[in-house]
Write a protein that holds these residues in place. Sequence first.
Motif, PDB file in Angstrom:
ATOM      1  N   PRO A  15      34.970  26.494  74.523  1.00  0.00           N
ATOM      2  CA  PRO A  15      36.093  27.430  74.467  1.00  0.00           C
ATOM      3  C   PRO A  15      36.912  27.223  73.192  1.00  0.00           C
ATOM      4  O   PRO A  15      36.640  26.335  72.394  1.00  0.00           O
ATOM      5  CB  PRO A  15      36.901  27.076  75.710  1.00  0.00           C
ATOM      6  N   TRP A  16      37.924  28.051  73.047  1.00  0.00           N
ATOM      7  CA  TRP A  16      38.869  27.891  71.936  1.00  0.00           C
ATOM      8  C   TRP A  16      39.480  26.503  71.991  1.00  0.00           C
ATOM      9  O   TRP A  16      39.393  25.809  73.011  1.00  0.00           O
ATOM     10  CB  TRP A  16      39.964  28.943  72.027  1.00  0.00           C
ATOM     11  N   LEU A  17      40.159  26.120  70.941  1.00  0.00           N
ATOM     12  CA  LEU A  17      40.741  24.782  70.872  1.00  0.00           C
ATOM     13  C   LEU A  17      42.126  24.691  71.487  1.00  0.00           C
ATOM     14  O   LEU A  17      42.616  23.608  71.739  1.00  0.00           O
ATOM     15  CB  LEU A  17      40.811  24.315  69.408  1.00  0.00           C
ATOM     16  N   ARG A  18      42.777  25.808  71.713  1.00  0.00           N
ATOM     17  CA  ARG A  18      44.130  25.778  72.268  1.00  0.00           C
ATOM     18  C   ARG A  18      44.264  26.869  73.329  1.00  0.00           C
ATOM     19  O   ARG A  18      43.878  28.006  73.098  1.00  0.00           O
ATOM     20  CB  ARG A  18      45.158  26.024  71.178  1.00  0.00           C
ATOM     21  N   GLY A  19      44.839  26.518  74.429  1.00  0.00           N
ATOM     22  CA  GLY A  19      45.068  27.506  75.470  1.00  0.00           C
ATOM     23  C   GLY A  19      44.900  26.895  76.845  1.00  0.00           C
ATOM     24  O   GLY A  19      44.317  25.823  76.997  1.00  0.00           O
TER      25      GLY A  19
ATOM     26  N   PHE B  39      32.558  28.278  84.353  1.00  0.00           N
ATOM     27  CA  PHE B  39      31.544  29.307  84.231  1.00  0.00           C
ATOM     28  C   PHE B  39      32.225  30.629  83.898  1.00  0.00           C
ATOM     29  O   PHE B  39      33.318  30.909  84.382  1.00  0.00           O
ATOM     30  CB  PHE B  39      30.734  29.446  85.520  1.00  0.00           C
ATOM     31  N   VAL B  40      31.545  31.431  83.106  1.00  0.00           N
ATOM     32  CA  VAL B  40      32.058  32.731  82.692  1.00  0.00           C
ATOM     33  C   VAL B  40      31.536  33.778  83.678  1.00  0.00           C
ATOM     34  O   VAL B  40      30.326  33.996  83.779  1.00  0.00           O
ATOM     35  CB  VAL B  40      31.600  33.068  81.257  1.00  0.00           C
ATOM     36  N   GLY B  41      32.441  34.389  84.405  1.00  0.00           N
ATOM     37  CA  GLY B  41      32.066  35.385  85.402  1.00  0.00           C
ATOM     38  C   GLY B  41      31.422  36.607  84.772  1.00  0.00           C
ATOM     39  O   GLY B  41      31.661  36.929  83.604  1.00  0.00           O
ATOM     40  N   GLN B  42      30.607  37.293  85.555  1.00  0.00           N
ATOM     41  CA  GLN B  42      29.861  38.444  85.068  1.00  0.00           C
ATOM     42  C   GLN B  42      30.135  39.670  85.912  1.00  0.00           C
ATOM     43  O   GLN B  42      30.410  39.576  87.110  1.00  0.00           O
ATOM     44  CB  GLN B  42      28.364  38.136  85.072  1.00  0.00           C
ATOM     45  N   GLU B  43      30.023  40.821  85.286  1.00  0.00           N
ATOM     46  CA  GLU B  43      30.219  42.086  85.985  1.00  0.00           C
ATOM     47  C   GLU B  43      29.042  42.390  86.912  1.00  0.00           C
ATOM     48  O   GLU B  43      29.215  43.001  87.963  1.00  0.00           O
ATOM     49  CB  GLU B  43      30.395  43.204  84.943  1.00  0.00           C
ATOM     50  N   ASN B  44      27.844  41.957  86.559  1.00  0.00           N
ATOM     51  CA  ASN B  44      26.648  42.208  87.359  1.00  0.00           C
ATOM     52  C   ASN B  44      26.723  41.398  88.661  1.00  0.00           C
ATOM     53  O   ASN B  44      26.799  40.171  88.627  1.00  0.00           O
ATOM     54  CB  ASN B  44      25.408  41.812  86.552  1.00  0.00           C
ATOM     55  N   PRO B  45      26.701  42.054  89.832  1.00  0.00           N
ATOM     56  CA  PRO B  45      26.862  41.328  91.102  1.00  0.00           C
ATOM     57  C   PRO B  45      25.753  40.310  91.388  1.00  0.00           C
ATOM     58  O   PRO B  45      26.027  39.247  91.942  1.00  0.00           O
ATOM     59  CB  PRO B  45      26.865  42.416  92.167  1.00  0.00           C
TER      60      PRO B  45
ATOM     61  N   ALA C 220      36.258  44.659  76.855  1.00  0.00           N
ATOM     62  CA  ALA C 220      36.709  44.771  75.460  1.00  0.00           C
ATOM     63  C   ALA C 220      36.158  43.643  74.591  1.00  0.00           C
ATOM     64  O   ALA C 220      35.985  43.820  73.385  1.00  0.00           O
ATOM     65  CB  ALA C 220      38.236  44.780  75.405  1.00  0.00           C
ATOM     66  N   ASN C 221      35.863  42.501  75.173  1.00  0.00           N
ATOM     67  CA  ASN C 221      35.339  41.364  74.412  1.00  0.00           C
ATOM     68  C   ASN C 221      33.854  41.504  74.105  1.00  0.00           C
ATOM     69  O   ASN C 221      33.315  40.737  73.321  1.00  0.00           O
ATOM     70  CB  ASN C 221      35.595  40.055  75.168  1.00  0.00           C
ATOM     71  N   TYR C 222      33.206  42.459  74.702  1.00  0.00           N
ATOM     72  CA  TYR C 222      31.766  42.595  74.532  1.00  0.00           C
ATOM     73  C   TYR C 222      31.377  43.918  73.865  1.00  0.00           C
ATOM     74  O   TYR C 222      30.251  44.385  74.015  1.00  0.00           O
ATOM     75  CB  TYR C 222      31.068  42.460  75.888  1.00  0.00           C
ATOM     76  N   THR C 223      32.282  44.513  73.097  1.00  0.00           N
ATOM     77  CA  THR C 223      31.985  45.790  72.441  1.00  0.00           C
ATOM     78  C   THR C 223      30.964  45.623  71.314  1.00  0.00           C
ATOM     79  O   THR C 223      30.285  46.585  70.960  1.00  0.00           O
ATOM     80  CB  THR C 223      33.264  46.441  71.886  1.00  0.00           C
TER      81      THR C 223
ATOM     82  N   VAL D 298      39.254  38.979  83.634  1.00  0.00           N
ATOM     83  CA  VAL D 298      40.424  38.112  83.484  1.00  0.00           C
ATOM     84  C   VAL D 298      40.455  37.535  82.068  1.00  0.00           C
ATOM     85  O   VAL D 298      39.421  37.156  81.522  1.00  0.00           O
ATOM     86  CB  VAL D 298      40.395  36.976  84.534  1.00  0.00           C
ATOM     87  N   SER D 299      41.643  37.448  81.494  1.00  0.00           N
ATOM     88  CA  SER D 299      41.883  36.847  80.181  1.00  0.00           C
ATOM     89  C   SER D 299      40.984  37.504  79.133  1.00  0.00           C
ATOM     90  O   SER D 299      40.948  38.725  79.029  1.00  0.00           O
ATOM     91  CB  SER D 299      41.682  35.329  80.265  1.00  0.00           C
ATOM     92  N   TRP D 300      40.226  36.730  78.396  1.00  0.00           N
ATOM     93  CA  TRP D 300      39.337  37.273  77.354  1.00  0.00           C
ATOM     94  C   TRP D 300      38.044  37.843  77.917  1.00  0.00           C
ATOM     95  O   TRP D 300      37.317  38.538  77.216  1.00  0.00           O
ATOM     96  CB  TRP D 300      39.010  36.194  76.315  1.00  0.00           C
ATOM     97  N   ASN D 301      37.741  37.551  79.180  1.00  0.00           N
ATOM     98  CA  ASN D 301      36.463  37.932  79.776  1.00  0.00           C
ATOM     99  C   ASN D 301      36.515  39.356  80.345  1.00  0.00           C
ATOM    100  O   ASN D 301      36.430  39.580  81.547  1.00  0.00           O
ATOM    101  CB  ASN D 301      36.068  36.921  80.855  1.00  0.00           C
TER     102      ASN D 301
END
Length: 172
Positions: free
Chosen positions: A88-92, A100-106, A145-148, A139-142
């Motif tokens: 991940p990013w260094l600050r936050g 784990f990064v959640g996915q739109e695909n069920p 819009a982050n995957y355009t 949620v957040s960056w996920n």
Amino acid sequence: CQESRATHSLEGMLREVAAHPNMYKEYTFYAVPFADKDGVEDGDQGKNRKPHDHARDYGPSAIYPEVKAIMALAYRVKPVLMFDMHCPWLRGPTDIYTYFVGQENPRIQGGITAFSSVLEIESPASFPHHSSDDMPFGVSWNTSANYTQGKTMVMWAAGLPWKPAAQSIEIP
């Protein structure tokens, strides 16, 4: 690609497999330590790379030869699990724990939820995992819009005909 913790974690996973060959004798592991050697050497890698980073290059119009090679390998060996490891990013607030990064695909999200739950139970006290730390899609960056710029490996894997499980994990 400034994601050395993910590479170190991959090394640890491979050491575990090598240390217990009988436990894993029915499995074949393929590992790609990182996919942007040229960008790392040139100082031009990651999220600010033009036209996009390697992590958004999966699909029929991939431009990076490393990503094309990963996709070709997947089609050749048809893995049952594809695991994408990042840092991940260094600050936050979300950058201090593994998630784990959640996915739109069920279907893919169901596998992530199940694996994360098992990891929560099985992880050692020295390196706990909490499913509640996972980053849901939307949620957040996920967000969409982050995957355009393109699909991630996990998003691409969701459409593969043999339906592998696929997961992305952020390791600080």
